[in-house]
Design a protein around this motif. Sequence first.
Motif, PDB file in Angstrom:
ATOM      1  N   ASP A  99       0.825  -1.220   0.000  1.00  0.00           N
ATOM      2  CA  ASP A  99       0.000   0.000   0.000  1.00  0.00           C
ATOM      3  C   ASP A  99       0.854   1.262   0.000  1.00  0.00           C
ATOM      4  O   ASP A  99       0.426   2.311  -0.470  1.00  0.00           O
ATOM      5  CB  ASP A  99      -0.928   0.016   1.224  1.00  0.00           C
ATOM      6  CG  ASP A  99      -2.042  -1.020   1.088  1.00  0.00           C
ATOM      7  OD1 ASP A  99      -2.202  -1.577  -0.020  1.00  0.00           O
ATOM      8  OD2 ASP A  99      -2.738  -1.276   2.083  1.00  0.00           O
ATOM      9  N   ALA A 100       2.053   1.169   0.565  1.00  0.00           N
ATOM     10  CA  ALA A 100       2.954   2.330   0.579  1.00  0.00           C
ATOM     11  C   ALA A 100       3.549   2.555  -0.813  1.00  0.00           C
ATOM     12  O   ALA A 100       4.308   3.493  -1.022  1.00  0.00           O
ATOM     13  CB  ALA A 100       4.065   2.142   1.625  1.00  0.00           C
ATOM     14  N   GLY A 101       3.245   1.663  -1.730  1.00  0.00           N
ATOM     15  CA  GLY A 101       3.639   1.876  -3.129  1.00  0.00           C
ATOM     16  C   GLY A 101       5.059   1.475  -3.468  1.00  0.00           C
ATOM     17  O   GLY A 101       5.625   1.972  -4.437  1.00  0.00           O
ATOM     18  N   VAL A 102       5.647   0.574  -2.687  1.00  0.00           N
ATOM     19  CA  VAL A 102       7.025   0.181  -3.001  1.00  0.00           C
ATOM     20  C   VAL A 102       7.043  -0.713  -4.241  1.00  0.00           C
ATOM     21  O   VAL A 102       6.055  -1.362  -4.572  1.00  0.00           O
ATOM     22  CB  VAL A 102       7.707  -0.559  -1.814  1.00  0.00           C
ATOM     23  CG1 VAL A 102       7.719   0.324  -0.582  1.00  0.00           C
ATOM     24  CG2 VAL A 102       7.036  -1.894  -1.517  1.00  0.00           C
ATOM     25  N   ASP A 103       8.198  -0.715  -4.929  1.00  0.00           N
ATOM     26  CA  ASP A 103       8.340  -1.531  -6.132  1.00  0.00           C
ATOM     27  C   ASP A 103       8.816  -2.937  -5.801  1.00  0.00           C
ATOM     28  O   ASP A 103       8.568  -3.881  -6.538  1.00  0.00           O
ATOM     29  CB  ASP A 103       9.347  -0.861  -7.083  1.00  0.00           C
ATOM     30  CG  ASP A 103       8.930   0.558  -7.414  1.00  0.00           C
ATOM     31  OD1 ASP A 103       7.965   0.709  -8.174  1.00  0.00           O
ATOM     32  OD2 ASP A 103       9.530   1.506  -6.866  1.00  0.00           O
ATOM     33  N   VAL A 104       9.571  -3.046  -4.700  1.00  0.00           N
ATOM     34  CA  VAL A 104      10.139  -4.330  -4.304  1.00  0.00           C
ATOM     35  C   VAL A 104       9.978  -4.494  -2.801  1.00  0.00           C
ATOM     36  O   VAL A 104      10.208  -3.548  -2.040  1.00  0.00           O
ATOM     37  CB  VAL A 104      11.657  -4.398  -4.616  1.00  0.00           C
ATOM     38  CG1 VAL A 104      12.208  -5.781  -4.288  1.00  0.00           C
ATOM     39  CG2 VAL A 104      11.929  -4.043  -6.060  1.00  0.00           C
ATOM     40  N   ILE A 105       9.596  -5.698  -2.367  1.00  0.00           N
ATOM     41  CA  ILE A 105       9.626  -6.034  -0.940  1.00  0.00           C
ATOM     42  C   ILE A 105      10.658  -7.129  -0.746  1.00  0.00           C
ATOM     43  O   ILE A 105      10.652  -8.132  -1.466  1.00  0.00           O
ATOM     44  CB  ILE A 105       8.257  -6.556  -0.445  1.00  0.00           C
ATOM     45  CG1 ILE A 105       7.171  -5.490  -0.614  1.00  0.00           C
ATOM     46  CG2 ILE A 105       8.344  -6.996   1.023  1.00  0.00           C
ATOM     47  CD1 ILE A 105       5.766  -5.985  -0.242  1.00  0.00           C
ATOM     48  N   LEU A 106      11.554  -6.917   0.198  1.00  0.00           N
ATOM     49  CA  LEU A 106      12.499  -7.968   0.579  1.00  0.00           C
ATOM     50  C   LEU A 106      12.030  -8.556   1.900  1.00  0.00           C
ATOM     51  O   LEU A 106      11.811  -7.808   2.856  1.00  0.00           O
ATOM     52  CB  LEU A 106      13.909  -7.379   0.768  1.00  0.00           C
ATOM     53  CG  LEU A 106      14.428  -6.473  -0.346  1.00  0.00           C
ATOM     54  CD1 LEU A 106      15.798  -5.890   0.040  1.00  0.00           C
ATOM     55  CD2 LEU A 106      14.534  -7.250  -1.646  1.00  0.00           C
ATOM     56  N   THR A 107      11.850  -9.876   1.974  1.00  0.00           N
ATOM     57  CA  THR A 107      11.525 -10.480   3.265  1.00  0.00           C
ATOM     58  C   THR A 107      12.725 -11.281   3.747  1.00  0.00           C
ATOM     59  O   THR A 107      13.509 -11.797   2.950  1.00  0.00           O
ATOM     60  CB  THR A 107      10.308 -11.422   3.199  1.00  0.00           C
ATOM     61  OG1 THR A 107      10.703 -12.673   2.614  1.00  0.00           O
ATOM     62  CG2 THR A 107       9.168 -10.822   2.392  1.00  0.00           C
ATOM     63  N   THR A 108      12.890 -11.356   5.072  1.00  0.00           N
ATOM     64  CA  THR A 108      13.956 -12.185   5.639  1.00  0.00           C
ATOM     65  C   THR A 108      13.357 -13.112   6.681  1.00  0.00           C
ATOM     66  O   THR A 108      12.493 -12.720   7.447  1.00  0.00           O
ATOM     67  CB  THR A 108      15.051 -11.343   6.316  1.00  0.00           C
ATOM     68  OG1 THR A 108      14.550 -10.854   7.572  1.00  0.00           O
ATOM     69  CG2 THR A 108      15.460 -10.157   5.468  1.00  0.00           C
ATOM     70  N   GLY A 109      13.837 -14.347   6.686  1.00  0.00           N
ATOM     71  CA  GLY A 109      13.475 -15.290   7.747  1.00  0.00           C
ATOM     72  C   GLY A 109      12.242 -16.112   7.441  1.00  0.00           C
ATOM     73  O   GLY A 109      11.506 -15.856   6.484  1.00  0.00           O
ATOM     74  N   GLY A 110      12.045 -17.146   8.272  1.00  0.00           N
ATOM     75  CA  GLY A 110      10.855 -17.982   8.152  1.00  0.00           C
ATOM     76  C   GLY A 110      10.926 -19.012   7.044  1.00  0.00           C
ATOM     77  O   GLY A 110       9.901 -19.451   6.531  1.00  0.00           O
ATOM     78  N   LEU A 111      12.140 -19.413   6.652  1.00  0.00           N
ATOM     79  CA  LEU A 111      12.285 -20.394   5.571  1.00  0.00           C
ATOM     80  C   LEU A 111      12.698 -21.763   6.091  1.00  0.00           C
ATOM     81  O   LEU A 111      12.997 -22.665   5.304  1.00  0.00           O
ATOM     82  CB  LEU A 111      13.333 -19.909   4.554  1.00  0.00           C
ATOM     83  CG  LEU A 111      13.090 -18.543   3.918  1.00  0.00           C
ATOM     84  CD1 LEU A 111      14.049 -18.334   2.765  1.00  0.00           C
ATOM     85  CD2 LEU A 111      11.658 -18.427   3.441  1.00  0.00           C
ATOM     86  N   GLY A 112      12.778 -21.940   7.397  1.00  0.00           N
ATOM     87  CA  GLY A 112      13.272 -23.194   7.973  1.00  0.00           C
ATOM     88  C   GLY A 112      12.284 -24.332   7.842  1.00  0.00           C
ATOM     89  O   GLY A 112      11.202 -24.185   7.265  1.00  0.00           O
TER      90      GLY A 112
END
Lengths: 421, 421
Positions: A60-73
């Motif tokens: 909603d803030a209009g970013v072009d890219v979101i990077l997520t970290t964690g939670g892949l275990g």
Amino acid sequence: MGTRAGIVVTGTEVLTGRIADRNGPWLADRLLELGIELAHITICGDRPDDIAAALRFQADAGVDVILTTGGLGPTADDMTVATVAEFSGRELVLDIELEHRIAAILRRLMERYPGADFEAVMAANRKQALVPAGATVLEPVGTAPGIVVAGTPTIVVLPGPPRELQEMWPAALATHTVQQAIAQRSRYRQETLRMFGVPESELADSLRHAETEVAGFDQLEITTCLRRGELEIVTRYEPDGERSYRKLVEFLQAEHTRALYSTDGATVDEQVAALLAGRRVATAESCTAGLVSARLTDRPGSSAYVAGGAAVYSNEAKTAVLGVDAGLIIEHGAVSEQVAEAMAEGALRRFEADIAVAITGIAGPDGGTDEKPVGTVCFSVKTADGAGRTETLLLPGNRADIRERSSTVAMHLLRTVLLGS
Amino acid sequence: MGTRAGIVVTGTEVLTGRIADRNGPWLADRLLELGIELAHITICGDRPDDIAAALRFQADAGVDVILTTGGLGPTADDMTVATVAEFSGRELVLDIELEHRIAAILRRLMERYPGADFEAVMAANRKQALVPAGATVLEPVGTAPGIVVAGTPTIVVLPGPPRELQEMWPAALATHTVQQAIAQRSRYRQETLRMFGVPESELADSLRHAETEVAGFDQLEITTCLRRGELEIVTRYEPDGERSYRKLVEFLQAEHTRALYSTDGATVDEQVAALLAGRRVATAESCTAGLVSARLTDRPGSSAYVAGGAAVYSNEAKTAVLGVDAGLIIEHGAVSEQVAEAMAEGALRRFEADIAVAITGIAGPDGGTDEKPVGTVCFSVKTADGAGRTETLLLPGNRADIRERSSTVAMHLLRTVLLGS
């Protein structure tokens, strides 16, 4: 029109403060270098609803890219991929080839645990091979693959362990999907200066003067920060700000001739390593008890120039290991320039080194006196050919601060003597 | 029904990673202690639009309380109070009494700077006395007051400098408005288990079994994380989950008898420190070169049980400082159990210690062979009365990982031998 990005850090252990987040700041640096504007970092726990809310907020803030970290275990609380799949309206599909590659990694890892049940582990790890339909897979660095999902915004799913994330980042950046998403970014240059031995307020004052002295100062985006007892000055500018940046460096060099020790971003550790070429260094540490030795050997190849070190916490050890005269300790105290010098000389002899650094001080919280309060630290650097330098400082902060700051002072004292000899 | 909170960290220097955020984790700890669930931490820059977006996001997530940090200073980029006022639909009004109290603080501060212009400083600081209508003022710790604005959610505005924030927190918590907002909070317990020597996926497998084996498992909120080569398992539960938690611990103890080394949250460092009471430890380190020594002396009061240590990076140092037979090194190699044992024995003698730990290994990136690849590390613990234990491990990761993991293995080996002796 630039590119904006958001970072979603997941992990209850990060949200609750049990683990300090190292990924947000690291990724922020990478985005800065790329000329991508960072809008928000959000930190949430492992719950899918909270992760989804954070994704929604960034979108909603209009970013072009979101990077997520964690939670892949492999554990049940690792829900990032499933949440991203749902968020982007894609099904999760089992990537059989990927499952085989993960199995191969696990088989190798498990050779170290002879008792472990491979099938059980494999079942737990199967979920790591579930990928949103049509997404790009980033090969695992540990056991968890990363994911790139094209869209508005594009979502890049990265692992939580900093080493895995950092090693995976170049592959993420190289994907066609990410390159397209960030194609509109501005191109910046970024340079780093380092200072030691000047308070931050004095630098702030110099920068205020630079505003009028340096033509084109407003083309430069300068951030300063205190790090490990040093000042780091990072300047970002578009290519045509180059001349102004050169003028700024000249101005600061004139104002802070001695303090400004690095204009190419090289750290004091890197400079000392280079200066030690062809020589061998030894350490004699009391209050730091191995921190300087560990720091000198952080770097690959350091066996070429590190002879060894003694952590001589007790007075007996100072005498037995480094040959410090027991009478000297009684006369001047264990924290004294005399004892620091004797420790440096003892380390030179004991390790047959060309240069030695010695540290003895009061890191606290106990042990301080009126005459020698907590934070009093004596340093001595000696070379085999008789040069050297000895000084006493009063360092601020708690036990950990004093110990770390002492290791920084020791590196700078080594640098100074190495430059002079 | 419990209470949920959100944290909004403001400040461009924090967002861009120049300064590590210490307030988010600190406040997260306080909320946890209070039994308030933390939903999200968001970090944004100084722009009012971004701050407002973060407030909106937290409010939409349904939190009862928002804590903000930073942006309370006198300069133009400090916009938190004005943004919060607008967000909660309140006018900003000048609190004249507060302005006088700030003036008194500034007058005292400025006595140190005889040349400064008091009126100019006061004008810049006047904005710090602007308060949303009807808000509760928290007295300044530095020069900036905090603010509590009642509402749905209630917003607590705190300063950015960690010392000021921490000192102001009890006053914020004590306000009637905050007490009302958090009145519905649950009382949670939180317990920590620690394991060493088990892969995360095997723990995941055990926890899946526990789901069926442990009655009331769903009352437990379990998070696991890898830290410094160990597994940390944190469980949160409401008081009536106590029996289920005890059952979970029994279950894990049965499944992982050797690996589960701490059921009270104590770290291996704390356990080793306690076990060393009345004894003195020495270290002999090759590839870790001081990391174990530095780790043992991290703790205040460690001089009571740390005799000293030798970082013997080179073969010559192993012989000269610890008396390791040069023939032994030639015969078996510097990275061998024989040399590790001789190093431990040498450290016992050299530092007149009761117990010694020795580490010799290949941290890489160079130096590995087919027979002894990078990551091969030999450990030996010896006691003065002849007990001990020696082992060789192949550790994963890069140079820094291998060195840090080695220091953890060394601590566990010390623990094992101390427990057995």
